[in-house]
Write a protein that holds these residues in place. Structure first.
Motif, PDB file in Angstrom:
ATOM      1  N   PHE A   1       0.823  -1.216   0.000  1.00 28.66           N
ATOM      2  CA  PHE A   1       0.000   0.000   0.000  1.00 28.66           C
ATOM      3  C   PHE A   1       0.858   1.269   0.000  1.00 28.66           C
ATOM      4  N   VAL A   2       1.726   1.416   0.985  1.00 26.03           N
ATOM      5  CA  VAL A   2       2.601   2.599   1.045  1.00 26.03           C
ATOM      6  C   VAL A   2       3.635   2.539  -0.079  1.00 26.03           C
ATOM      7  N   GLY A   3       4.089   1.328  -0.386  1.00 26.65           N
ATOM      8  CA  GLY A   3       5.154   1.147  -1.364  1.00 26.65           C
ATOM      9  C   GLY A   3       4.851   1.724  -2.726  1.00 26.65           C
ATOM     10  N   ARG A   4       3.642   1.498  -3.232  1.00 26.65           N
ATOM     11  CA  ARG A   4       3.322   1.975  -4.581  1.00 26.65           C
ATOM     12  C   ARG A   4       3.371   3.497  -4.656  1.00 26.65           C
ATOM     13  N   HIS A   5       3.036   4.174  -3.558  1.00 31.57           N
ATOM     14  CA  HIS A   5       3.086   5.637  -3.549  1.00 31.57           C
ATOM     15  C   HIS A   5       4.531   6.130  -3.417  1.00 31.57           C
TER      16      HIS A   5
ATOM     17  N   ARG B   1       8.010   7.002  11.829  1.00 33.40           N
ATOM     18  CA  ARG B   1       6.931   6.307  12.530  1.00 33.40           C
ATOM     19  C   ARG B   1       5.606   6.966  12.152  1.00 33.40           C
ATOM     20  N   PRO B   2       4.921   6.479  11.119  1.00 35.97           N
ATOM     21  CA  PRO B   2       3.619   7.070  10.780  1.00 35.97           C
ATOM     22  C   PRO B   2       2.507   6.532  11.667  1.00 35.97           C
ATOM     23  N   SER B   3       1.487   7.352  11.880  1.00 39.47           N
ATOM     24  CA  SER B   3       0.280   6.889  12.556  1.00 39.47           C
ATOM     25  C   SER B   3      -0.486   6.051  11.539  1.00 39.47           C
ATOM     26  N   ILE B   4      -1.734   5.760  11.771  1.00 40.57           N
ATOM     27  CA  ILE B   4      -2.505   4.941  10.836  1.00 40.57           C
ATOM     28  C   ILE B   4      -2.551   5.660   9.487  1.00 40.57           C
ATOM     29  N   VAL B   5      -2.182   4.941   8.433  1.00 45.31           N
ATOM     30  CA  VAL B   5      -2.040   5.542   7.110  1.00 45.31           C
ATOM     31  C   VAL B   5      -3.318   5.313   6.302  1.00 45.31           C
ATOM     32  N   PHE B   6      -3.843   6.390   5.689  1.00 44.57           N
ATOM     33  CA  PHE B   6      -5.045   6.258   4.873  1.00 44.57           C
ATOM     34  C   PHE B   6      -4.757   6.704   3.438  1.00 44.57           C
ATOM     35  N   GLY B   7      -5.561   6.214   2.528  1.00 43.64           N
ATOM     36  CA  GLY B   7      -5.395   6.517   1.114  1.00 43.64           C
ATOM     37  C   GLY B   7      -6.225   5.546   0.297  1.00 43.64           C
ATOM     38  N   PRO B   8      -6.197   5.651  -1.036  1.00 42.45           N
ATOM     39  CA  PRO B   8      -7.075   4.864  -1.909  1.00 42.45           C
ATOM     40  C   PRO B   8      -7.085   3.363  -1.656  1.00 42.45           C
ATOM     41  N   GLU B   9      -5.950   2.785  -1.261  1.00 42.65           N
ATOM     42  CA  GLU B   9      -5.889   1.332  -1.085  1.00 42.65           C
ATOM     43  C   GLU B   9      -5.814   0.926   0.377  1.00 42.65           C
ATOM     44  N   ASP B  10      -6.161   1.834   1.304  1.00 41.24           N
ATOM     45  CA  ASP B  10      -5.976   1.519   2.727  1.00 41.24           C
ATOM     46  C   ASP B  10      -6.889   0.391   3.183  1.00 41.24           C
TER      47      ASP B  10
ATOM     48  N   TYR C   1      -2.001  10.838   5.582  1.00 41.80           N
ATOM     49  CA  TYR C   1      -2.236  10.510   4.177  1.00 41.80           C
ATOM     50  C   TYR C   1      -1.016   9.828   3.586  1.00 41.80           C
ATOM     51  N   VAL C   2      -1.250   8.739   2.844  1.00 42.33           N
ATOM     52  CA  VAL C   2      -0.156   7.951   2.285  1.00 42.33           C
ATOM     53  C   VAL C   2       0.739   8.776   1.357  1.00 42.33           C
ATOM     54  N   GLY C   3       0.156   9.744   0.665  1.00 41.00           N
ATOM     55  CA  GLY C   3       0.952  10.598  -0.212  1.00 41.00           C
ATOM     56  C   GLY C   3       1.951  11.444   0.554  1.00 41.00           C
ATOM     57  N   ASP C   4       1.586  11.856   1.780  1.00 41.93           N
ATOM     58  CA  ASP C   4       2.492  12.644   2.612  1.00 41.93           C
ATOM     59  C   ASP C   4       3.626  11.772   3.151  1.00 41.93           C
ATOM     60  N   VAL C   5       3.315  10.529   3.484  1.00 43.82           N
ATOM     61  CA  VAL C   5       4.349   9.601   3.946  1.00 43.82           C
ATOM     62  C   VAL C   5       5.332   9.322   2.809  1.00 43.82           C
ATOM     63  N   ALA C   6       4.802   9.119   1.604  1.00 44.92           N
ATOM     64  CA  ALA C   6       5.654   8.856   0.443  1.00 44.92           C
ATOM     65  C   ALA C   6       6.568  10.043   0.151  1.00 44.92           C
TER      66      ALA C   6
ATOM     67  N   ILE D   1       6.694  19.659   5.236  1.00 41.55           N
ATOM     68  CA  ILE D   1       5.525  19.053   4.593  1.00 41.55           C
ATOM     69  C   ILE D   1       4.288  19.420   5.396  1.00 41.55           C
ATOM     70  N   ARG D   2       3.278  19.906   4.699  1.00 42.76           N
ATOM     71  CA  ARG D   2       2.011  20.230   5.350  1.00 42.76           C
ATOM     72  C   ARG D   2       1.029  19.091   5.079  1.00 42.76           C
ATOM     73  N   PRO D   3       0.779  18.224   6.050  1.00 48.23           N
ATOM     74  CA  PRO D   3      -0.036  17.029   5.803  1.00 48.23           C
ATOM     75  C   PRO D   3      -1.503  17.344   5.507  1.00 48.23           C
ATOM     76  N   GLU D   4      -2.110  16.452   4.705  1.00 47.23           N
ATOM     77  CA  GLU D   4      -3.511  16.599   4.318  1.00 47.23           C
ATOM     78  C   GLU D   4      -4.437  16.102   5.430  1.00 47.23           C
ATOM     79  N   THR D   5      -5.657  16.651   5.454  1.00 50.49           N
ATOM     80  CA  THR D   5      -6.659  16.208   6.422  1.00 50.49           C
ATOM     81  C   THR D   5      -7.417  15.001   5.876  1.00 50.49           C
ATOM     82  N   VAL D   6      -8.061  14.283   6.775  1.00 51.93           N
ATOM     83  CA  VAL D   6      -8.873  13.144   6.370  1.00 51.93           C
ATOM     84  C   VAL D   6      -9.999  13.599   5.448  1.00 51.93           C
ATOM     85  N   GLY D   7     -10.665  14.666   5.833  1.00 57.46           N
ATOM     86  CA  GLY D   7     -11.808  15.164   5.066  1.00 57.46           C
ATOM     87  C   GLY D   7     -11.471  15.609   3.656  1.00 57.46           C
TER      88      GLY D   7
END
Length: 324
Positions: free
Chosen positions: A19-23, A155-164, A194-199, A296-302
């Motif tokens: 999941f994180v890898g592809r990004h 150390r990311p918290s729970i990662v969300f994104g299209p394939e989470d 957001y997975v894009g921010d982790v990537a 990096i300014r991380p994205e919100t869930v919403g």
């Protein structure tokens, strides 16, 4: 005058098909790096090829439990990235083998070829944790920094994104079930990232823009309880469901049964993890070992989940939110 062609840096990404890898692979390819993806099932990683130019992304077989394959995967690499982790144990994929000894194997292999190293762990990693997942994550971090002192550890918290496997899983459950469980009452706090921010954070470490030898804690701009995460998800998919608190004792009983499935919906170790909040520590904030240090300014869930959870609405993208 003859032009000297500059060969792009080679980056080996362990777990690049996840999941994180592809990004991460996409972020590296956009920067022009040559990317070598090392994974257990290269036959299932063909979807990575279109993320870069022809020949830019190569996939090869490697298994952190098989040391020679790890050494082979890092040959000629300038930078090594380890994204490998498991949420539950199955077969020979055990927490110590993958997240502790596997992390050390990657670090030792990177050191042997003189490559820089970025290691992605998880928020909540703790040597004293009762959770095998969290404890082995911490052991892996220690092994990495002991082996490569200037490694970058995230150390990311729970990662969300299209394939989470978080919002997608519960949104899918909400299609069929009138009730969604709130383990422990749903009070556990998360800082979804957001997975894009982790990537992007990983890519910047490859760029040489991140100071090594530190553990960075990556959390999004919002701290949400488990209940609030479910409420946010339900609002996006425009469904009303009853959120039922599940006592810890009952959650452990359910996990004992569900954990027997080939792909467990819930394990006892995961229930143990949920007993602790998953947010960036005050220490990391004060020492600027967060997204702030990475510019990096991380994205919100919403801002993100409507872009991929729309498919769980009754009429998909054509649903009028709030319509009766």
């Amino acid at each position: 005058m003859t032009e000297i062609l500059q060969i792009p840096k080679l980056v080996t990404v362990f777990g690049g098909s996840g999941f994180v890898g592809r990004h991460v692979v996409r972020a590296l390819a956009k920067r022009g790096y040559q990317v070598r993806v090392a994974c257990r099932r290269p036959d299932l990683a063909g979807f990575l090829q279109p993320l870069g130019n022809v020949g830019q992304i190569q996939v090869m077989q490697a298994n952190l439990r098989v040391r020679w394959s790890v050494d082979q995967a890092v040959q000629d690499a300038h930078h090594v990235i380890n994204l490998v982790g498991i949420l539950y144990e199955s077969g020979r994929q055990r927490f110590p083998a993958v997240q502790d000894f596997g992390a050390r194997a990657v670090a030792e292999a990177a050191r042997a070829v003189g490559a820089d190293l970025t290691h992605v762990s998880a928020l909540g990693a703790d040597l004293n944790s009762e959770s095998n997942y969290a404890r082995t994550k911490a052991l892996g971090e220690a092994a990495v920094l002991e082996t490569v002192a200037d490694a970058v550890v995230y150390r990311p918290s729970i990662v969300f994104g299209p394939e989470d496997q978080f919002f997608n899983r519960f949104a899918n459950l909400a299609r069929y079930s009138p009730v969604l469980p709130l383990i422990g009452g749903g009070h556990t706090k998360f800082q979804p990232v957001y997975v894009g921010d982790v990537a992007e954070a990983v890519a910047r470490s490859v760029d040489g823009k991140v100071q090594g030898g530190k553990i960075y804690e990556l959390g999004g701009p919002q701290v949400l309880t488990f209940r609030q995460c479910m409420e946010e998800m339900l609002q996006v998919i425009d469904r009303k469901r009853y959120l039922a608190p599940v006592p810890w004792s009952l959650a452990y009983l359910q996990a004992a049964v569900l954990g027997l499935l080939p792909k467990p919906l819930l394990t006892k170790d995961q229930v143990t993890l949920l007993r602790s909040d998953n947010v960036v520590s005050a220490e990391a904030e004060s020492e600027r070992r967060t997204f702030a240090a990475l510019d990096i300014r991380p994205e919100t869930v919403g801002a993100i989940i409507p872009s991929y959870l729309w498919r769980f609405r009754q009429a998909g993208q054509f649903t009028r939110i709030g319509a009766v």
